[in-house]
Design a protein around this motif. Structure first.
Motif, PDB file in Angstrom:
ATOM      1  N   ALA A  15       0.824  -1.208   0.000  1.00 46.42           N
ATOM      2  CA  ALA A  15       0.000   0.000   0.000  1.00 46.42           C
ATOM      3  C   ALA A  15       0.860   1.260   0.000  1.00 46.42           C
ATOM      4  CB  ALA A  15      -0.935  -0.003   1.213  1.00 46.42           C
ATOM      5  N   ALA A  16       1.916   1.266   0.810  1.00 45.91           N
ATOM      6  CA  ALA A  16       2.774   2.450   0.907  1.00 45.91           C
ATOM      7  C   ALA A  16       3.448   2.748  -0.424  1.00 45.91           C
ATOM      8  CB  ALA A  16       3.813   2.242   1.999  1.00 45.91           C
ATOM      9  N   ARG A  17       3.942   1.715  -1.102  1.00 43.91           N
ATOM     10  CA  ARG A  17       4.608   1.921  -2.397  1.00 43.91           C
ATOM     11  C   ARG A  17       3.631   2.461  -3.437  1.00 43.91           C
ATOM     12  NH1 ARG A  17       9.677  -0.635  -2.506  1.00 43.91           N
ATOM     13  NH2 ARG A  17      10.001  -2.064  -0.755  1.00 43.91           N
ATOM     14  N   ALA A  18       2.349   2.112  -3.290  1.00 44.91           N
ATOM     15  CA  ALA A  18       1.337   2.571  -4.238  1.00 44.91           C
ATOM     16  C   ALA A  18       0.815   3.961  -3.905  1.00 44.91           C
ATOM     17  CB  ALA A  18       0.180   1.573  -4.274  1.00 44.91           C
ATOM     18  N   GLY A  19       1.320   4.551  -2.822  1.00 42.22           N
ATOM     19  CA  GLY A  19       0.926   5.908  -2.471  1.00 42.22           C
ATOM     20  C   GLY A  19      -0.230   6.009  -1.505  1.00 42.22           C
ATOM     21  N   TYR A  20      -0.502   4.940  -0.765  1.00 40.34           N
ATOM     22  CA  TYR A  20      -1.552   4.963   0.246  1.00 40.34           C
ATOM     23  C   TYR A  20      -0.919   4.995   1.632  1.00 40.34           C
ATOM     24  CZ  TYR A  20      -4.716   3.868  -3.568  1.00 40.34           C
ATOM     25  OH  TYR A  20      -5.433   3.923  -4.749  1.00 40.34           O
ATOM     26  N   ASP A  21      -1.499   5.799   2.498  1.00 42.79           N
ATOM     27  CA  ASP A  21      -0.906   6.063   3.805  1.00 42.79           C
ATOM     28  C   ASP A  21      -0.989   4.821   4.697  1.00 42.79           C
ATOM     29  OD1 ASP A  21      -0.161   7.057   6.325  1.00 42.79           O
ATOM     30  OD2 ASP A  21      -1.017   9.031   5.889  1.00 42.79           O
ATOM     31  N   PRO A  22       0.151   4.236   5.068  1.00 37.50           N
ATOM     32  CA  PRO A  22       0.118   3.035   5.913  1.00 37.50           C
ATOM     33  C   PRO A  22      -0.444   3.285   7.306  1.00 37.50           C
ATOM     34  CG  PRO A  22       2.374   3.796   5.611  1.00 37.50           C
ATOM     35  CD  PRO A  22       1.525   4.593   4.673  1.00 37.50           C
ATOM     36  N   ARG A  23      -0.430   4.542   7.756  1.00 37.34           N
ATOM     37  CA  ARG A  23      -1.014   4.855   9.066  1.00 37.34           C
ATOM     38  C   ARG A  23      -2.517   4.628   9.084  1.00 37.34           C
ATOM     39  NH1 ARG A  23       1.212  10.853   9.517  1.00 37.34           N
ATOM     40  NH2 ARG A  23       0.331  10.753   7.415  1.00 37.34           N
ATOM     41  N   ALA A  24      -3.120   4.497   7.892  1.00 38.81           N
ATOM     42  CA  ALA A  24      -4.546   4.186   7.810  1.00 38.81           C
ATOM     43  C   ALA A  24      -4.839   2.846   8.467  1.00 38.81           C
ATOM     44  CB  ALA A  24      -4.998   4.167   6.350  1.00 38.81           C
ATOM     45  N   GLY A  25      -3.830   1.967   8.554  1.00 41.44           N
ATOM     46  CA  GLY A  25      -4.018   0.686   9.213  1.00 41.44           C
ATOM     47  C   GLY A  25      -4.361   0.840  10.686  1.00 41.44           C
ATOM     48  N   VAL A  26      -3.809   1.856  11.321  1.00 38.04           N
ATOM     49  CA  VAL A  26      -4.112   2.121  12.727  1.00 38.04           C
ATOM     50  C   VAL A  26      -5.576   2.510  12.874  1.00 38.04           C
ATOM     51  CG1 VAL A  26      -3.608   3.579  14.716  1.00 38.04           C
ATOM     52  CG2 VAL A  26      -1.736   2.762  13.251  1.00 38.04           C
ATOM     53  N   ALA A  27      -6.016   3.451  12.050  1.00 36.97           N
ATOM     54  CA  ALA A  27      -7.412   3.903  12.100  1.00 36.97           C
ATOM     55  C   ALA A  27      -8.365   2.773  11.729  1.00 36.97           C
ATOM     56  CB  ALA A  27      -7.605   5.091  11.159  1.00 36.97           C
ATOM     57  N   LEU A  28      -7.963   1.958  10.755  1.00 33.13           N
ATOM     58  CA  LEU A  28      -8.795   0.836  10.335  1.00 33.13           C
ATOM     59  C   LEU A  28      -9.101  -0.085  11.509  1.00 33.13           C
ATOM     60  CD1 LEU A  28     -10.055  -1.140   8.226  1.00 33.13           C
ATOM     61  CD2 LEU A  28      -7.744  -2.078   7.950  1.00 33.13           C
ATOM     62  N   TRP A  29      -8.071  -0.435  12.281  1.00 34.22           N
ATOM     63  CA  TRP A  29      -8.293  -1.378  13.373  1.00 34.22           C
ATOM     64  C   TRP A  29      -8.955  -0.723  14.578  1.00 34.22           C
ATOM     65  CZ3 TRP A  29      -8.980  -6.194  12.902  1.00 34.22           C
ATOM     66  CH2 TRP A  29      -8.462  -6.824  11.765  1.00 34.22           C
ATOM     67  N   GLN A  30      -8.849   0.593  14.672  1.00 28.83           N
ATOM     68  CA  GLN A  30      -9.632   1.292  15.684  1.00 28.83           C
ATOM     69  C   GLN A  30     -11.109   1.259  15.305  1.00 28.83           C
ATOM     70  OE1 GLN A  30      -7.486   5.025  15.642  1.00 28.83           O
ATOM     71  NE2 GLN A  30      -6.439   4.535  17.560  1.00 28.83           N
ATOM     72  N   LYS A  31     -11.406   1.444  14.032  1.00 30.27           N
ATOM     73  CA  LYS A  31     -12.794   1.319  13.562  1.00 30.27           C
ATOM     74  C   LYS A  31     -13.305  -0.097  13.800  1.00 30.27           C
ATOM     75  CE  LYS A  31     -12.945   4.705   9.743  1.00 30.27           C
ATOM     76  NZ  LYS A  31     -13.178   4.836   8.286  1.00 30.27           N
ATOM     77  N   MET A  32     -12.474  -1.079  13.462  1.00 27.37           N
ATOM     78  CA  MET A  32     -12.879  -2.470  13.628  1.00 27.37           C
ATOM     79  C   MET A  32     -13.199  -2.769  15.088  1.00 27.37           C
ATOM     80  SD  MET A  32     -13.324  -5.134  11.597  1.00 27.37           S
ATOM     81  CE  MET A  32     -12.162  -5.095  10.222  1.00 27.37           C
ATOM     82  N   GLY A  33     -12.404  -2.182  15.983  1.00 22.49           N
ATOM     83  CA  GLY A  33     -12.650  -2.395  17.402  1.00 22.49           C
ATOM     84  C   GLY A  33     -13.989  -1.853  17.851  1.00 22.49           C
ATOM     85  N   MET A  34     -14.441  -0.787  17.212  1.00 25.69           N
ATOM     86  CA  MET A  34     -15.728  -0.191  17.568  1.00 25.69           C
ATOM     87  C   MET A  34     -16.901  -1.099  17.231  1.00 25.69           C
ATOM     88  SD  MET A  34     -15.215   3.763  16.337  1.00 25.69           S
ATOM     89  CE  MET A  34     -14.118   4.899  17.186  1.00 25.69           C
ATOM     90  N   VAL A  35     -16.758  -1.915  16.180  1.00 26.91           N
ATOM     91  CA  VAL A  35     -17.877  -2.764  15.743  1.00 26.91           C
ATOM     92  C   VAL A  35     -17.653  -4.231  16.097  1.00 26.91           C
ATOM     93  CG1 VAL A  35     -18.405  -1.210  13.842  1.00 26.91           C
ATOM     94  CG2 VAL A  35     -16.880  -3.140  13.443  1.00 26.91           C
ATOM     95  N   ASN A  36     -16.532  -4.536  16.734  1.00 26.15           N
ATOM     96  CA  ASN A  36     -16.179  -5.924  17.007  1.00 26.15           C
ATOM     97  C   ASN A  36     -15.822  -6.111  18.473  1.00 26.15           C
ATOM     98  OD1 ASN A  36     -15.894  -8.536  15.939  1.00 26.15           O
ATOM     99  ND2 ASN A  36     -13.681  -8.334  15.828  1.00 26.15           N
TER     100      ASN A  36
END
Length: 296
Positions: free
Chosen positions: A216-237
């Motif tokens: 993802a990082a090499r393709a220009g997507y922010d790897p820090r989004a992984g942190v937010a992703l799993w915080q979101k997942m924690g909210m629904v899981n």
């Protein structure tokens, strides 16, 4: 040593993964080659089987009017992200250059996505809608699922499962020869095997997280989004089982692992975006209650 601990130790020794020691590149995440166990599985056959299963799934979804059409905005979005990720995926597996990549959207409330052997990707609308994924977060999910296929985790899992079954059968035979009840011994060995297989599955999930961040990082997507992703997942899981009973690492553990690898992948992201590391703004997701993710 307790009997179940002994069985677990033997199983680890029997079906443990072995990885090549050379890193795949000078920059990015440092991880060895695919498990040698995947070499014992008919990878080509698995890819053909996956292609058939994927096609059947898509045909069934189309009959149920649950397959996103080619002009659906979310389908276009997913395919655009995939087109950016795939070129940076190929170095992880030589076979991937010959894969006939596909990506489709399935209408379902499931919070799920997958990539089958051979590059057959599916996203469920539930993961996009429920988590309100940004493009960066979609790229993290997709990179993770692609990594499973690239690292041939399906083939590895098939071999480990067969080895675990042989291990249990061997314990039963050995116990019977020594005058012990083979059913009791087999039950204990089976329990140890199940716990060990869960550990292997969690290890594969962690590996897919790491490789997915690199892609993802090499393709220009922010790897820090992984942190937010799993915080979101924690909210629904919130009702997730304890980590040791799950095939996936606990959310907080995944976040910690992602943060640990940011020094390896943030330079790749900065390079892709033509920015200096000091000039990158914190990552801000689109859900209230999740703080901006900074680096360092």
């Amino acid at each position: 040593m307790k009997l179940h601990s002994f069985f677990a130790a033997v199983l680890f020794a029997t079906v443990g993964s072995a990885f090549a020691q050379n890193a795949t590149s000078q920059d990015g995440v440092k991880i060895g080659g695919n498990s040698f166990l995947s070499k014992f599985a008919p990878v080509g056959a698995l890819e053909n089987q996956a292609a058939m299963q994927y096609a059947q799934t898509m045909q069934q979804a189309e009959k149920q009017h649950a397959l996103g059409p080619d002009n659906h905005p979310q389908v276009l979005r997913l395919r655009a992200i995939a087109n950016k990720l795939i070129p940076y995926s190929l170095k992880w597996n030589e076979r991937a250059k010959q894969w006939k990549w596909e990506i489709n959207l399935l209408g379902s409330k499931q919070i799920n996505a997958y990539c089958m052997p051979g590059g057959k990707i599916a996203f469920y609308s539930g993961i996009l809608d429920t988590l309100k994924l940004t493009d960066d977060e979609v790229a993290i999910v997709m990179g993770h699922e692609i990594a499973h296929a690239l690292r041939e985790h399906g083939a590895e899992r098939a071999v480990k499962s067969s080895a675990a079954n042989l291990f249990v059968k061997g314990v039963e035979i050995f116990a019977g020869a020594k005058g012990y009840d083979p059913n009791i011994a087999g039950s204990i060995a089976g329990g140890a095997a199940n716990v060990t297989m869960l550990k292997f599955s969690r290890d594969n999930e962690t590996e897919a997280d790491i490789v997915g961040l690199d892609i993802a990082a090499r393709a220009g997507y922010d790897p820090r989004a992984g942190v937010a992703l799993w915080q979101k997942m924690g909210m629904v899981n919130k009702g997730a089982p304890p980590q040791w009973l799950s095939t996936h690492p606990a959310g907080q553990n995944r976040i910690a692992e992602i943060r640990r690898h940011l020094p390896e992948v943030m330079p790749l992201y900065a390079k892709a975006k033509a920015l200096s590391l000091n000039g990158i703004a914190p990552y801000q997701t689109n859900v209230k209650g999740i703080a901006p993710v900074t680096y360092p």
